[in-house]
Enzyme design. Structure first.
Site, short mmCIF file in Angstrom:
data_model
loop_
_atom_site.label_atom_id
_atom_site.label_comp_id
_atom_site.label_asym_id
_atom_site.label_seq_id
_atom_site.Cartn_x
_atom_site.Cartn_y
_atom_site.Cartn_z
CB SER A 91 -9.35 -1.78 4.37
OG SER A 91 -9.96 -2.95 3.89
NE ARG A 120 -3.59 -2.53 0.08
CZ ARG A 120 -3.27 -3.66 -0.56
NH1 ARG A 120 -2.19 -3.70 -1.32
NH2 ARG A 120 -4.04 -4.72 -0.46
CD GLU A 140 -5.68 -0.15 2.72
OE1 GLU A 140 -6.35 -0.36 1.70
OE2 GLU A 140 -5.34 -1.05 3.51
#
Length: 295
Positions: free
Chosen positions: A219, A168, A289
């Site tokens: 998320s 990520r 995130e």
């Protein structure tokens, strides 16, 4: 002066709200909102803003943003019109504003494998590359060959190995004023029916396990190395926790949803509480995130 310039390089508005351009449905008024038509327009806009020391933010579908309630006095640039794509043998060239699920469906029908993992990610290609988004043990970095980037007032191609991809993460998070314009990804031939069935199965699984009926930014936390984020959230008793219309989803506790006109301030209060408790109890750092903006 600003309005006149922006109007000459795209569709301009001064009465729009970030909450209408983010999947979490949070965010205050935008003083300046512009949708450039072409790459040259984008280049001219960014150059003008930098010369005049004006703040700006480039957005796609706003699917990974939590935006504060206060007005934003800078310029929001939407890449909505960067929505073209071209399939050439084993490569797809795709604009930063193209939605990943749409592109995944197009490729599936044409018998190309590459984006099955992204068929349920409600983001644009620019956002996917920026975050090195992924699912089902696959990520954008696995298929990306190169990207066209606006940096230092020039459009330049960068190869995948230059982008510092990690879980990520990408180089673009270190350089927020580099703008992803288009991407080139590798394709493989595969039976269309097999791809379509796989994507349908995964969509059904998402419907059963994620709160898709509520506004969210996906998320909230990256998964720590040894334990899924949702498990840690469950263990501190935060599944179903609610604060002023913002709620930790009961269906999937790593989704913090906007259940009833919640604000970014309450969203982040929940985030910080979870981070603090998990750190104290397990000595694990919970990393967001989702990207904060104007907060």
């Amino acid at each position: 002066m600003i309005e006149t310039f922006l109007k000459s390089h795209g569709e301009y508005h001064n009465d729009r709200y970030l909450k209408d351009y983010t999947t979490l449905k949070m965010g205050g008024r935008m003083k300046h909102f512009v949708i450039p038509e072409t790459e040259d327009d984008l280049k001219e806009i960014v150059s003008f803003l930098k010369r005049n020391s004006l703040e700006y933010k480039v957005i796609g579908n706003g699917s990974n943003l939590v935006c504060g309630s206060s007005d934003y006095d800078g310029v929001i640039i939407s890449l909505k019109n960067f929505d073209s794509y071209e399939i050439n043998n084993d490569e797809l060239t795709v604009g930063a504003g193209v939605m990943a699920p749409y592109m995944a469906s197009v490729l599936a029908r044409e018998g190309y494998s590459a984006l099955e993992f992204a068929s349920g990610i409600p983001g644009t290609f620019g956002g996917l590359v920026y975050m090195n988004a992924g699912a089902y043990k696959s990520s954008v970095s696995d298929i990306l060959r190169r990207v066209l980037v606006l940096k230092d007032n020039e459009l330049v191609w960068m190869n995948s190995d230059e982008l510092k991809f990690a879980y990520r993460r990408s180089i673009f998070q270190e350089h927020p004023h580099w703008t992803i314009v288009k991407a080139v990804i590798a394709l493989k031939r595969k039976d269309p029916e097999e791809i379509i069935n796989l994507m349908a199965d995964r969509l059904e699984r998402r419907r059963n396990t994620q709160p898709l009926e509520y506004p969210s930014a996906g998320s909230c936390f990256r998964n720590p190395e040894n334990t899924p984020a949702w498990k840690l959230i469950d263990e501190i008793g935060y599944r179903g926790y609610e604060l002023n219309g913002v709620k930790v989803s009961e269906k999937h506790s790593n989704f913090i949803i906007n259940a009833n006109n919640g604000t970014a301030e309450d969203y982040l209060k929940i985030v910080y509480d979870i981070q603090k408790i998990v750190k104290e109890k397990y000595d694990i750092k919970m990393v967001m995130e989702v990207e904060k903006f104007n907060c």
